[in-house]
Design a protein around this motif. Structure first.
Motif, PDB file in Angstrom:
ATOM      1  N   LYS A  21      -2.137  -3.375  -0.999  1.00  0.00           N
ATOM      2  CA  LYS A  21      -1.250  -3.803   0.081  1.00  0.00           C
ATOM      3  C   LYS A  21      -1.405  -2.851   1.260  1.00  0.00           C
ATOM      4  O   LYS A  21      -1.634  -1.656   1.080  1.00  0.00           O
ATOM      5  CB  LYS A  21       0.203  -3.817  -0.403  1.00  0.00           C
ATOM      6  N   VAL A  22      -1.310  -3.397   2.446  1.00  0.00           N
ATOM      7  CA  VAL A  22      -1.426  -2.568   3.635  1.00  0.00           C
ATOM      8  C   VAL A  22      -0.159  -2.676   4.474  1.00  0.00           C
ATOM      9  O   VAL A  22       0.582  -3.652   4.389  1.00  0.00           O
ATOM     10  CB  VAL A  22      -2.652  -2.971   4.489  1.00  0.00           C
ATOM     11  N   VAL A  23       0.080  -1.656   5.267  1.00  0.00           N
ATOM     12  CA  VAL A  23       1.286  -1.577   6.091  1.00  0.00           C
ATOM     13  C   VAL A  23       0.863  -1.303   7.528  1.00  0.00           C
ATOM     14  O   VAL A  23       0.023  -0.443   7.787  1.00  0.00           O
ATOM     15  CB  VAL A  23       2.224  -0.455   5.600  1.00  0.00           C
ATOM     16  N   LYS A  24       1.451  -2.053   8.462  1.00  0.00           N
ATOM     17  CA  LYS A  24       1.147  -1.836   9.880  1.00  0.00           C
ATOM     18  C   LYS A  24       2.085  -0.769  10.443  1.00  0.00           C
ATOM     19  O   LYS A  24       3.292  -0.826  10.257  1.00  0.00           O
ATOM     20  CB  LYS A  24       1.310  -3.139  10.665  1.00  0.00           C
ATOM     21  N   TYR A 114      -3.365   0.243  10.575  1.00  0.00           N
ATOM     22  CA  TYR A 114      -3.045  -0.291   9.253  1.00  0.00           C
ATOM     23  C   TYR A 114      -3.362   0.776   8.215  1.00  0.00           C
ATOM     24  O   TYR A 114      -4.452   1.370   8.217  1.00  0.00           O
ATOM     25  CB  TYR A 114      -3.849  -1.562   8.959  1.00  0.00           C
ATOM     26  N   LEU A 115      -2.383   1.012   7.343  1.00  0.00           N
ATOM     27  CA  LEU A 115      -2.547   1.978   6.257  1.00  0.00           C
ATOM     28  C   LEU A 115      -2.294   1.282   4.925  1.00  0.00           C
ATOM     29  O   LEU A 115      -1.582   0.277   4.856  1.00  0.00           O
ATOM     30  CB  LEU A 115      -1.559   3.137   6.400  1.00  0.00           C
ATOM     31  N   THR A 116      -2.871   1.839   3.870  1.00  0.00           N
ATOM     32  CA  THR A 116      -2.488   1.363   2.539  1.00  0.00           C
ATOM     33  C   THR A 116      -1.096   1.898   2.241  1.00  0.00           C
ATOM     34  O   THR A 116      -0.577   2.772   2.948  1.00  0.00           O
ATOM     35  CB  THR A 116      -3.457   1.864   1.460  1.00  0.00           C
ATOM     36  N   GLU A 117      -0.472   1.388   1.192  1.00  0.00           N
ATOM     37  CA  GLU A 117       0.855   1.878   0.818  1.00  0.00           C
ATOM     38  C   GLU A 117       0.835   3.368   0.514  1.00  0.00           C
ATOM     39  O   GLU A 117       1.851   4.049   0.660  1.00  0.00           O
ATOM     40  CB  GLU A 117       1.372   1.098  -0.396  1.00  0.00           C
ATOM     41  N   GLU A 118      -0.337   3.875   0.095  1.00  0.00           N
ATOM     42  CA  GLU A 118      -0.446   5.309  -0.206  1.00  0.00           C
ATOM     43  C   GLU A 118      -0.713   6.148   1.035  1.00  0.00           C
ATOM     44  O   GLU A 118      -0.738   7.371   0.967  1.00  0.00           O
ATOM     45  CB  GLU A 118      -1.574   5.560  -1.230  1.00  0.00           C
ATOM     46  N   PHE A 342     -12.560   0.153  12.172  1.00  0.00           N
ATOM     47  CA  PHE A 342     -12.293  -0.194  10.780  1.00  0.00           C
ATOM     48  C   PHE A 342     -12.830   0.919   9.879  1.00  0.00           C
ATOM     49  O   PHE A 342     -13.896   1.485  10.154  1.00  0.00           O
ATOM     50  CB  PHE A 342     -12.964  -1.517  10.402  1.00  0.00           C
ATOM     51  N   PHE A 343     -12.082   1.229   8.815  1.00  0.00           N
ATOM     52  CA  PHE A 343     -12.464   2.288   7.891  1.00  0.00           C
ATOM     53  C   PHE A 343     -12.568   1.731   6.462  1.00  0.00           C
ATOM     54  O   PHE A 343     -11.994   0.690   6.145  1.00  0.00           O
ATOM     55  CB  PHE A 343     -11.419   3.413   7.892  1.00  0.00           C
ATOM     56  N   TYR A 344     -13.311   2.448   5.628  1.00  0.00           N
ATOM     57  CA  TYR A 344     -13.299   2.195   4.192  1.00  0.00           C
ATOM     58  C   TYR A 344     -12.180   3.050   3.598  1.00  0.00           C
ATOM     59  O   TYR A 344     -12.319   4.285   3.529  1.00  0.00           O
ATOM     60  CB  TYR A 344     -14.626   2.589   3.543  1.00  0.00           C
ATOM     61  N   PRO A 345     -11.062   2.458   3.161  1.00  0.00           N
ATOM     62  CA  PRO A 345      -9.975   3.286   2.627  1.00  0.00           C
ATOM     63  C   PRO A 345     -10.361   4.024   1.344  1.00  0.00           C
ATOM     64  O   PRO A 345      -9.749   5.038   1.010  1.00  0.00           O
ATOM     65  CB  PRO A 345      -8.846   2.276   2.371  1.00  0.00           C
TER      66      PRO A 345
END
Length: 355
Positions: A21-24, A114-118, A342-345
């Motif tokens: 899941k990602v968060v803006k 945009y970030l992941t939940e972590e 864009f990044f590879y998380p």
């Protein structure tokens, strides 16, 4: 401890891993136009597919070859395990020692990330839709089960037969009668044909189920259940003959220190690694990092073996073997054409820059 190894248990009833899941996050005045994120450190997830095979002998196994021509009938009740496909997935974990704040100037046009939940960085000034990982795809696969129920098909003639040998003979005759009936229906030679296609399909299915149940009395029943086992490794250096787990045909996967199983090893060797810096050089570089800090990961060759047989061979990007660089803040100050990144998380590396 050079490398951190986390052992996970068998995934029997565990829920399917949820898609990332990602968060803006918007850079606004309330947070001083800054967005906090973490760079990842690489965790390698080794997924092992294990199949439990349960064998149940049929009462007429001694007569399987004589009456049905079957030479590989199950002759005894037993349980054994098979080690199947080994998969390796690169997973990013937030690195508490590499957490940054990306600061935008107040004049920047609607900056956001945009970030992941972590808290891992996915994109800047661009919508981001997470892709389903290999691990998520693997876990979504339904467990394989070839279990066949041995339903009761004992006719009066079969029950009245005195000896086991006679029962086997009667059961074999029933099988051949069923096959003949099915063939007559399919060729249209039966005296009483089903009235329509659906009825014919149902009759054929019933005949096949009866034949299968009777055949099981000779061949036995094999039940296969597939499970998954995970080991997570955070590599900080090369690995040589690192025991991931042990495998036993009788017990399945056992702990790395359980001598009842054969060891499954991992060899990991860095093939691309950033040059080591002395403390002064490292401090100087850290102070020079400005703007959006990202990873340039290194690379490692990986092989997993058991009994000197290769189970997996490939390469993986390792953030810990790489270096960190920065994107200049001026890149994000163009109001007419804001830069999208864009990044590879999983690794913290840049995937794409759109201007």
């Amino acid at each position: 401890m050079k490398n951190l190894i986390i052992i996970a248990s068998l995934l029997l009833t565990a829920p399917i891993m949820a898609q990332t899941k990602v968060v803006k996050k918007n850079a606004v005045k309330a947070n001083n136009f800054g967005i906090t994120y973490s760079l990842p450190k690489t965790s390698l997830v080794i997924d092992a597919e294990v199949t439990k095979v349960t064998c149940k002998a049929g009462p007429y196994y001694k007569y399987a070859e004589k009456y049905l021509g079957v030479k590989d009938a199950v002759t005894e009740d037993k349980v054994y395990y098979e080690l199947g496909k080994i998969s390796l997935i690169n997973k990013g974990l937030p690195d508490a020692d590499n957490t940054y704040v990306v600061e935008f100037k107040p004049g920047t046009v609607a900056p956001y990330a945009y970030l992941t939940e972590e808290g891992l960085l996915c994109s800047i000034n661009a919508e981001y839709t997470p892709e389903e990982s290999e691990l998520e795809v693997i876990k979504k696969k339904k467990p394989i089960s070839d279990k066949v129920e041995d339903t009761s098909v004992f006719s009066e003639e079969l029950l009245m037969a005195g000896s086991t040998a006679k029962q086997a003979e009667v059961a074999a005759k029933q099988i051949y009668r069923i096959r003949e009936s099915r063939m007559n229906i399919l060729t249209g030679e039966a005296d009483n044909l089903p009235p329509d296609g659906e009825a014919m399909k149902l009759v054929i299915q019933q005949l096949e189920a009866q034949e299968k149940a009777l055949t099981n009395l000779f061949t036995g029943i094999l039940t296969k259940e597939t499970e998954h086992y995970e080991v997570n490794i955070i590599p900080n250096d090369d690995l040589e003959k690192e025991v991931l787990f042990r495998f036993s045909n009788q017990l399945g996967i056992v702990d790395a220190d359980d001598l009842g199983g054969v060891p499954v090893y991992m060899n990991l060797k860095a093939i691309e690694r950033a040059p080591a810096l002395d403390p002064k050089e490292a401090e100087k570089k850290e102070k020079a990092l400005k703007g959006i800090v990202y990873n340039i990961p290194g690379k490692a060759s990986i092989e997993i073996l058991m009994n000197n047989k290769s189970l997996y061979k490939g390469e993986a990007q390792i953030a810990q073997f790489g270096s960190r660089e920065g994107l200049a803040p001026v890149m994000f100050e163009d109001k007419k054409a804001p830069v999208k990144v864009f990044f590879y998380p999983e690794t913290g590396a840049i995937k794409q820059i759109i201007q």
